[in-house]
Design a protein around this motif. Structure first.
Motif, short mmCIF file in Angstrom:
data_model
loop_
_atom_site.label_atom_id
_atom_site.label_comp_id
_atom_site.label_asym_id
_atom_site.label_seq_id
_atom_site.Cartn_x
_atom_site.Cartn_y
_atom_site.Cartn_z
N PRO A 33 0.82 -1.22 0.00
CA PRO A 33 0.00 0.00 0.00
C PRO A 33 0.85 1.26 0.00
O PRO A 33 1.94 1.28 0.55
CB PRO A 33 -0.81 -0.12 1.29
N VAL A 34 0.32 2.33 -0.63
CA VAL A 34 0.97 3.63 -0.69
C VAL A 34 0.32 4.53 0.34
O VAL A 34 -0.91 4.63 0.40
CB VAL A 34 0.85 4.25 -2.10
N VAL A 35 1.14 5.18 1.18
CA VAL A 35 0.60 6.06 2.21
C VAL A 35 0.86 7.50 1.80
O VAL A 35 1.86 7.81 1.14
CB VAL A 35 1.23 5.78 3.58
N ILE A 36 -0.05 8.38 2.16
CA ILE A 36 0.07 9.80 1.85
C ILE A 36 0.36 10.55 3.14
O ILE A 36 -0.31 10.37 4.16
CB ILE A 36 -1.22 10.33 1.16
N LYS A 46 6.21 0.37 3.43
CA LYS A 46 7.43 -0.24 3.97
C LYS A 46 8.54 0.80 4.11
O LYS A 46 9.25 0.85 5.12
CB LYS A 46 7.90 -1.38 3.06
N CYS A 47 8.71 1.67 3.08
CA CYS A 47 9.75 2.70 3.14
C CYS A 47 9.45 3.71 4.24
O CYS A 47 10.35 4.16 4.96
CB CYS A 47 9.87 3.40 1.79
N ALA A 48 8.16 4.08 4.38
CA ALA A 48 7.78 4.99 5.45
C ALA A 48 8.07 4.40 6.81
O ALA A 48 8.55 5.07 7.72
CB ALA A 48 6.30 5.34 5.31
N ASN A 49 7.82 3.09 6.94
CA ASN A 49 8.09 2.42 8.21
C ASN A 49 9.59 2.37 8.49
O ASN A 49 10.04 2.54 9.64
CB ASN A 49 7.50 1.02 8.19
N ASP A 50 10.41 2.16 7.44
CA ASP A 50 11.86 2.14 7.63
C ASP A 50 12.37 3.50 8.09
O ASP A 50 13.23 3.59 8.99
CB ASP A 50 12.55 1.75 6.32
N ARG A 92 -4.05 5.62 3.28
CA ARG A 92 -3.59 5.07 2.00
C ARG A 92 -4.01 5.97 0.86
O ARG A 92 -5.11 6.55 0.87
CB ARG A 92 -4.16 3.67 1.77
N ASN A 93 -3.14 6.10 -0.14
CA ASN A 93 -3.45 6.90 -1.32
C ASN A 93 -3.97 5.95 -2.41
O ASN A 93 -3.21 5.44 -3.24
CB ASN A 93 -2.21 7.65 -1.81
N LEU A 94 -5.26 5.73 -2.40
CA LEU A 94 -5.87 4.79 -3.35
C LEU A 94 -5.77 5.28 -4.78
O LEU A 94 -5.71 4.48 -5.72
CB LEU A 94 -7.32 4.54 -2.96
N LEU A 95 -5.76 6.61 -4.95
CA LEU A 95 -5.66 7.16 -6.31
C LEU A 95 -4.33 6.76 -6.95
O LEU A 95 -4.29 6.30 -8.09
CB LEU A 95 -5.80 8.68 -6.27
N VAL A 96 -3.24 6.92 -6.19
CA VAL A 96 -1.93 6.55 -6.72
C VAL A 96 -1.87 5.06 -6.98
O VAL A 96 -1.31 4.60 -7.98
CB VAL A 96 -0.81 6.98 -5.75
N GLU A 97 -2.45 4.26 -6.11
CA GLU A 97 -2.45 2.81 -6.31
C GLU A 97 -3.20 2.43 -7.57
O GLU A 97 -2.77 1.55 -8.32
CB GLU A 97 -3.06 2.13 -5.08
N ASN A 98 -4.33 3.11 -7.82
CA ASN A 98 -5.10 2.83 -9.05
C ASN A 98 -4.31 3.24 -10.29
O ASN A 98 -4.34 2.56 -11.32
CB ASN A 98 -6.44 3.56 -9.01
#
Length: 341
Positions: A33-36, A46-50, A92-98
């Motif tokens: 998932p992509v977070v905004i 994962k990168c945000a968590n790192d 989550r940024n659903l737009l970017v995921e789509n």
């Protein structure tokens, strides 16, 4: 949606879109998932968590309660405050995921552009996808089934492509090794030429030192011997320099052949590569077998044969006087005749 698809079909917007979908942390396309972030920048979860873990090494669970933390956005350095849920509390940024899903589908469904794969001349709608072993040419499936190669032995294009590319790579290695040997021989020949010149100069100096102590009677002999040494030097250096020129010509031809082979190795099109590889390999093999030039023998540059001992003549000269006795004159005449012989 139709408008987006129309944009994605253009190669340049696709590349621009791909750059917008790159995560600033891992430098890869966002993985769901992509977070905004509150600053509106996006990160892989994962990168945000790192990043969060690196900024908050002491962040941990205490029973059922998890303390919050903070880190800075890698794109704008804006401070992001997180609650007890950590990065899992980010939206989550659903737009970017789509958009990522659409991009990947578009890339996978895009047809090859015309010219990216060679087409059969006999069957214009058929791609060249097999290799005729019998005729040694790339061809298409229709030619094998109905055309000129129906009775021939064929193989997958990729298999022959890899085989001949490996063979050409071996030929290049063989040429490079041969060029190294030629360069070594050229260096040895150049050293031999310099040694010949140095030894010749040393022989001249020694000869001059010996003859300078003698009378004018020996000047003619000195000139004669000098000419012999010079002639021998010219013969040897001329021969060696001729060998150097021929080796350099061979090296130049071989180097041009290496450049041609390397350019062919950079060809990514299988069929295009195979159209030229066979003849190129044959040319390289022939070049590596032929053109073997002669070499000089060990000690070729030595000039020891021109060393002359004049001690007995010096003794005869020291015995001369204004009024030599008859015996002395006869002795000196005998020495002179020996020198002339």
């Amino acid at each position: 949606m139709d408008f987006q698809a129309g944009i994605l079909r253009d190669g340049s917007p696709m590349e621009s879109l791909e750059k917008q979908l790159i995560c600033p942390i891992c430098l890869e396309m966002f993985s769901k998932p992509v977070v905004i972030l509150p600053c509106q920048h996006n990160l892989c979860r994962k990168c945000a968590n790192d990043v969060f873990q690196a900024a908050n090494p002491c962040w941990q669970s205490r029973g059922s309660v998890i303390s919050g933390g903070r880190f800075r956005c890698p794109s704008c350095r804006h401070e992001v405050l997180l609650d007890r849920h950590g990065v899992y509390g980010l939206q989550r940024n659903l737009l970017v995921e789509n958009i990522i899903d659409i991009y990947k589908q578009e890339c996978s469904s895009r047809p090859l552009k015309k010219g990216e794969h060679p087409m059969c001349k006999e069957h214009e709608d058929e791609r060249i996808n097999i290799y005729c072993i019998t005729c040694e040419v790339p061809t298409c499936s229709m030619c094998k089934v109905f055309g000129a190669h129906k009775d021939c032995e064929v193989a997958p294009l990729q298999t022959v492509f890899q085989g001949q590319k490996t063979e050409l790579n071996n030929c290049i290695s063989m040429l490079v090794a041969g060029n190294d040997r030629i360069q070594t021989i050229i260096s040895q020949l150049e050293d031999s030429c310099r040694s010949t010149e140095e030894n010749s100069e040393a022989a001249k100096q020694e000869l001059c030192a010996r003859f300078d102590a003698l009378a004018a009677l020996l000047e003619e002999k000195k000139s004669e011997l000098l000419q012999r040494i010079t002639h021998e030097q010219g013969d040897k250096t001329g021969f060696v320099q001729g060998l150097i020129r021929r080796y350099k010509e061979q090296l130049e031809k071989s180097s041009r052949l290496v450049e041609t082979a390397i350019q062919s190795m950079e060809e990514t099109g299988e069929a295009t590569f195979l159209m030229n590889a066979k003849q190129l390999i044959k040319t390289i093999v022939e070049a590596s077998k032929g053109g073997r030039l002669e070499k000089i023998e060990h000690g070729y540059e030595n000039m020891d044969a021109f060393s002359v001992s004049l001690d007995h003549l010096a003794e005869a000269v020291r015995a001369l006087d204004f009024n030599p006795a008859e015996d002395d004159e006869e002795y000196f005449d005998g020495e002179e005749e020996e020198v002339e012989e």
